[in-house]
Scaffold this motif. Structure first.
Motif, PDB file in Angstrom:
ATOM      1  N   TYR A  97      74.573  50.633  40.439  1.00 40.14           N
ATOM      2  CA  TYR A  97      73.272  49.965  40.519  1.00 40.14           C
ATOM      3  C   TYR A  97      73.479  48.460  40.639  1.00 40.14           C
ATOM      4  O   TYR A  97      74.246  47.859  39.889  1.00 40.14           O
ATOM      5  CB  TYR A  97      72.428  50.255  39.284  1.00 40.14           C
ATOM      6  N   VAL A  98      72.790  47.858  41.595  1.00 38.68           N
ATOM      7  CA  VAL A  98      72.896  46.427  41.858  1.00 38.68           C
ATOM      8  C   VAL A  98      71.527  45.796  41.627  1.00 38.68           C
ATOM      9  O   VAL A  98      70.528  46.217  42.227  1.00 38.68           O
ATOM     10  CB  VAL A  98      73.365  46.148  43.304  1.00 38.68           C
ATOM     11  N   GLN A  99      71.492  44.811  40.740  1.00 41.17           N
ATOM     12  CA  GLN A  99      70.235  44.127  40.424  1.00 41.17           C
ATOM     13  C   GLN A  99      70.000  43.014  41.439  1.00 41.17           C
ATOM     14  O   GLN A  99      70.835  42.131  41.625  1.00 41.17           O
ATOM     15  CB  GLN A  99      70.286  43.529  39.020  1.00 41.17           C
ATOM     16  N   ALA A 100      68.847  43.053  42.097  1.00 36.85           N
ATOM     17  CA  ALA A 100      68.447  41.987  43.016  1.00 36.85           C
ATOM     18  C   ALA A 100      67.534  41.027  42.276  1.00 36.85           C
ATOM     19  O   ALA A 100      66.623  41.453  41.570  1.00 36.85           O
ATOM     20  CB  ALA A 100      67.732  42.568  44.234  1.00 36.85           C
ATOM     21  N   THR A 101      67.783  39.740  42.407  1.00 40.79           N
ATOM     22  CA  THR A 101      66.959  38.763  41.700  1.00 40.79           C
ATOM     23  C   THR A 101      65.524  38.796  42.203  1.00 40.79           C
ATOM     24  O   THR A 101      65.290  38.881  43.415  1.00 40.79           O
ATOM     25  CB  THR A 101      67.532  37.353  41.854  1.00 40.79           C
ATOM     26  N   PRO A 102      64.543  38.744  41.301  1.00 37.40           N
ATOM     27  CA  PRO A 102      63.136  38.718  41.723  1.00 37.40           C
ATOM     28  C   PRO A 102      62.793  37.507  42.587  1.00 37.40           C
ATOM     29  O   PRO A 102      61.765  37.501  43.257  1.00 37.40           O
ATOM     30  CB  PRO A 102      62.370  38.679  40.391  1.00 37.40           C
ATOM     31  N   ASP A 103      63.651  36.479  42.560  1.00 39.94           N
ATOM     32  CA  ASP A 103      63.392  35.299  43.389  1.00 39.94           C
ATOM     33  C   ASP A 103      63.415  35.630  44.874  1.00 39.94           C
ATOM     34  O   ASP A 103      62.962  34.829  45.699  1.00 39.94           O
ATOM     35  CB  ASP A 103      64.421  34.207  43.093  1.00 39.94           C
ATOM     36  N   LEU A 104      63.943  36.805  45.229  1.00 41.73           N
ATOM     37  CA  LEU A 104      63.933  37.210  46.632  1.00 41.73           C
ATOM     38  C   LEU A 104      62.516  37.356  47.166  1.00 41.73           C
ATOM     39  O   LEU A 104      62.282  37.268  48.362  1.00 41.73           O
ATOM     40  CB  LEU A 104      64.658  38.543  46.796  1.00 41.73           C
ATOM     41  N   MET A 105      61.568  37.590  46.252  1.00 42.52           N
ATOM     42  CA  MET A 105      60.180  37.744  46.663  1.00 42.52           C
ATOM     43  C   MET A 105      59.547  36.410  47.007  1.00 42.52           C
ATOM     44  O   MET A 105      58.447  36.359  47.541  1.00 42.52           O
ATOM     45  CB  MET A 105      59.374  38.428  45.563  1.00 42.52           C
ATOM     46  N   MET A 106      60.217  35.317  46.688  1.00 45.08           N
ATOM     47  CA  MET A 106      59.708  33.981  46.975  1.00 45.08           C
ATOM     48  C   MET A 106      60.659  33.339  47.976  1.00 45.08           C
ATOM     49  O   MET A 106      61.668  32.739  47.623  1.00 45.08           O
ATOM     50  CB  MET A 106      59.616  33.165  45.690  1.00 45.08           C
ATOM     51  N   GLY A 107      60.356  33.512  49.244  1.00 45.74           N
ATOM     52  CA  GLY A 107      61.267  33.139  50.323  1.00 45.74           C
ATOM     53  C   GLY A 107      61.751  31.712  50.300  1.00 45.74           C
ATOM     54  O   GLY A 107      62.892  31.416  50.652  1.00 45.74           O
ATOM     55  N   ASP A 108      60.897  30.773  49.871  1.00 39.56           N
ATOM     56  CA  ASP A 108      61.286  29.369  49.899  1.00 39.56           C
ATOM     57  C   ASP A 108      62.459  29.079  48.968  1.00 39.56           C
ATOM     58  O   ASP A 108      63.213  28.131  49.181  1.00 39.56           O
ATOM     59  CB  ASP A 108      60.097  28.479  49.502  1.00 39.56           C
ATOM     60  N   LEU A 109      62.614  29.901  47.918  1.00 46.11           N
ATOM     61  CA  LEU A 109      63.693  29.658  46.972  1.00 46.11           C
ATOM     62  C   LEU A 109      65.047  30.036  47.539  1.00 46.11           C
ATOM     63  O   LEU A 109      66.075  29.550  47.076  1.00 46.11           O
ATOM     64  CB  LEU A 109      63.455  30.446  45.678  1.00 46.11           C
ATOM     65  N   LEU A 110      65.079  30.899  48.555  1.00 46.32           N
ATOM     66  CA  LEU A 110      66.353  31.388  49.071  1.00 46.32           C
ATOM     67  C   LEU A 110      67.156  30.301  49.763  1.00 46.32           C
ATOM     68  O   LEU A 110      68.366  30.413  49.900  1.00 46.32           O
ATOM     69  CB  LEU A 110      66.103  32.540  50.050  1.00 46.32           C
ATOM     70  N   ARG A 111      66.505  29.242  50.217  1.00 46.44           N
ATOM     71  CA  ARG A 111      67.215  28.192  50.932  1.00 46.44           C
ATOM     72  C   ARG A 111      68.235  27.496  50.044  1.00 46.44           C
ATOM     73  O   ARG A 111      69.263  27.031  50.528  1.00 46.44           O
ATOM     74  CB  ARG A 111      66.213  27.161  51.467  1.00 46.44           C
ATOM     75  N   ASN A 112      67.927  27.401  48.755  1.00 46.60           N
ATOM     76  CA  ASN A 112      68.810  26.683  47.844  1.00 46.60           C
ATOM     77  C   ASN A 112      69.573  27.608  46.903  1.00 46.60           C
ATOM     78  O   ASN A 112      70.267  27.134  46.009  1.00 46.60           O
ATOM     79  CB  ASN A 112      67.992  25.687  47.009  1.00 46.60           C
ATOM     80  N   MET A 113      69.464  28.916  47.104  1.00 50.06           N
ATOM     81  CA  MET A 113      70.122  29.852  46.202  1.00 50.06           C
ATOM     82  C   MET A 113      71.548  30.117  46.649  1.00 50.06           C
ATOM     83  O   MET A 113      71.833  30.240  47.837  1.00 50.06           O
ATOM     84  CB  MET A 113      69.358  31.173  46.136  1.00 50.06           C
ATOM     85  N   ARG A 114      72.448  30.194  45.659  1.00 51.59           N
ATOM     86  CA  ARG A 114      73.826  30.572  45.937  1.00 51.59           C
ATOM     87  C   ARG A 114      73.910  32.088  45.986  1.00 51.59           C
ATOM     88  O   ARG A 114      73.099  32.803  45.390  1.00 51.59           O
ATOM     89  CB  ARG A 114      74.761  30.036  44.854  1.00 51.59           C
ATOM     90  N   SER A 115      74.931  32.586  46.707  1.00 50.66           N
ATOM     91  CA  SER A 115      75.074  34.027  46.848  1.00 50.66           C
ATOM     92  C   SER A 115      75.293  34.708  45.510  1.00 50.66           C
ATOM     93  O   SER A 115      74.938  35.863  45.312  1.00 50.66           O
ATOM     94  CB  SER A 115      76.250  34.341  47.782  1.00 50.66           C
ATOM     95  N   SER A 116      75.863  33.990  44.543  1.00 47.42           N
ATOM     96  CA  SER A 116      76.118  34.568  43.228  1.00 47.42           C
ATOM     97  C   SER A 116      74.838  34.806  42.442  1.00 47.42           C
ATOM     98  O   SER A 116      74.860  35.470  41.414  1.00 47.42           O
ATOM     99  CB  SER A 116      77.049  33.657  42.427  1.00 47.42           C
ATOM    100  N   GLN A 117      73.723  34.266  42.927  1.00 56.27           N
ATOM    101  CA  GLN A 117      72.468  34.402  42.208  1.00 56.27           C
ATOM    102  C   GLN A 117      71.593  35.523  42.757  1.00 56.27           C
ATOM    103  O   GLN A 117      70.530  35.785  42.223  1.00 56.27           O
ATOM    104  CB  GLN A 117      71.687  33.082  42.277  1.00 56.27           C
TER     105      GLN A 117
END
Length: 470
Positions: free
Chosen positions: A314-334
């Protein structure tokens, strides 16, 4: 003239006023006394605010017992200040990490105890304010005089004003946070089969998830280990799988991927159908990626190899994926991280005397994280987790914290120092330990244990009381 309040300057006569006449001042719109930490950088958080600002806003606009809402929880400053000043509060956030910080902050904080006007009504009945002076004759109480020209001319007593930030505190009492609920939005379980509209929406969601996975093809297992995907694509023909890829670690073997629903929890049937298809098509591994998962589905993932014939993770996906604007500054580890499953033992405690009811206790043995690289399970002891929580009567929907523990942290230190004369050392060892306090059975006859790992993932396991060992 008799009161010494006239000051003559040339041909002008002035009214003489002393600081003690008005020991408070009106607050304007420029607050120079509430600066935040000069070393902090406010560019990253638009709502980064110190406690002094929140105190002033809260005291100006609310009364004790009022309800305060903060839709941007952060580290819980609003809830902390509201709790301090006897206000009820609701706060929320989109990320699990700040909520975990806020929960720990409130559970381990101490507050002054303000005397109540009406103890039967609690803070809603108001605080006690009195007029008092220090050795220098300065007004230090919650009631202060306001000497005016009218009161001097008419020889009247000064008008008394209430200072809401100076309630009378009982220094002999140390107050901790009152009971509060810590809840997440309950994801609706999504069935494996759906309507045509559901399939269209799910297809769009799968496309977005595939795009994110291609941009961040690294899954973090923990302990510095990672799994890297390549050749990520949708299968040519599939009933339940979302994607296939090649695991680029060691032997490059094809693996299957299934995404959970966008706005719901992964159910057991989805895992079973995906695993059965992945096994039939000879994939080497199944990765179940989602934002939430039901406990029985989580157990199936752990036992998937024995049940269906193919190992699963099981792989947990961060809920921040639902907020597209946040992905620009997110590291892959997050974005994606492999989650473990808490290993707990539920025990039944026999009554020590006639007439006593049977009690139960839960012990956190550790956290098992399956390593898809070595195909082995990495076990961490219960003392090596940041926090774990127990719900002694879990209803299957809402997790209510009945007991809280912080094994690998000094979270209780401030509270421990404040209450040192009240509680023995063994109490603090228990709160930083891995064994719960005894509890009686509840209406639903099942318990739930939630463990927070280093990445802020919340891992849930459910046990029925019938499974308890003697």
């Amino acid at each position: 003239m008799q009161t010494g309040r006239i000051h003559a300057q040339g041909e002008n006569i002035w009214y003489k006023r002393y600081r003690s006449d008005f020991p408070f001042r009106r607050v304007g719109d420029i607050w120079t006394d509430v600066r935040t930490n000069a070393f902090g950088d406010p560019r990253y958080y638009v709502v980064q605010t110190g406690t002094s600002v929140l105190e002033r806003c809260l005291l100006m606009t609310t009364d004790p017992g009022d309800l305060v809402l903060d839709p941007t929880c952060g580290s819980g400053t609003t809830a902390y200040v509201a709790e301090q000043w006897g206000r009820r509060w609701i706060t929320m956030d989109t990320s699990r990490v700040p909520l975990a910080l806020a929960r720990q902050r409130l559970l381990t904080a101490t507050f002054p105890y303000y005397q109540l006007k009406d103890e039967s009504h609690g803070p809603a009945g108001g605080f006690v304010y009195i007029r008092k002076q220090n050795n220098k004759g300065e007004e230090t109480g919650g009631i202060a005089p306001q000497v005016t020209l009218k009161s001097i001319a008419n020889d009247e007593p000064p008008v008394e004003k209430l200072l809401v930030d100076r309630p009378e505190a009982d220094t002999k009492i140390i107050r901790v946070s009152g009971p509060f609920a810590f809840e997440a939005t309950i994801p609706t379980p999504i069935g494996w089969e759906g309507s045509e509209q559901d399939e269209e929406e799910h297809g769009s969601f799968v496309d977005r998830m595939l795009e994110v996975l291609r941009k961040s093809p690294i899954l973090h297992v923990g302990g510095g280990k990672t799994v890297t995907f390549k050749n990520i694509r949708q299968p040519a023909k599939t009933l339940s799988l979302s994607a296939e890829a090649v695991a680029a670690n060691g032997d490059e073997k094809p693996v299957a991927i299934v995404f959970g629903p966008e706005n719901g929890a992964i159910i057991e049937k989805l895992v079973f159908e995906a695993a059965r298809e992945a096994y039939g098509k000879s994939y080497s591994h199944l990765y179940v990626i989602g934002f939430a998962i039901q406990p029985n589905a989580r157990s199936l993932v752990e036992d998937c190899e024995a049940t269906v014939g193919i190992p699963a993770t099981y792989v947990q996906a961060t809920p921040d994926l639902m907020m597209g604007d946040l992905l620009r500054n997110m590291r892959s580890s997050q974005i994606f991280s492999v989650c473990g499953l808490p290993e707990v033992k539920l025990r039944r405690i026999s009554p020590k005397a006639a007439g006593e009811s049977t009690a139960f206790e839960v012990e956190l043995l550790g956290l098992d994280v399956f390593d898809p690289i070595t195909m082995e399970t990495d076990h961490r002891t219960g003392n090596d987790v940041p926090a774990w929580f127990l719900n002694t009567d879990y209803n299957g929907l809402c997790f209510h914290v009945s007991q809280a523990f912080f094994p690998r942290t000094s979270a209780w230190e401030n509270l421990k120092k404040a209450l040192k004369a009240t509680y023995e050392e063994s109490v603090w060892d228990h709160l930083a330990g891995t064994k719960s306090a005894p509890f009686e059975e509840g209406e639903h006859r099942q318990v739930a244990v939630k463990v927070s790992d280093d990445r802020g993932n919340e891992l849930l396991v459910v046990k029925k009381l019938d499974e308890a060992q003697a």
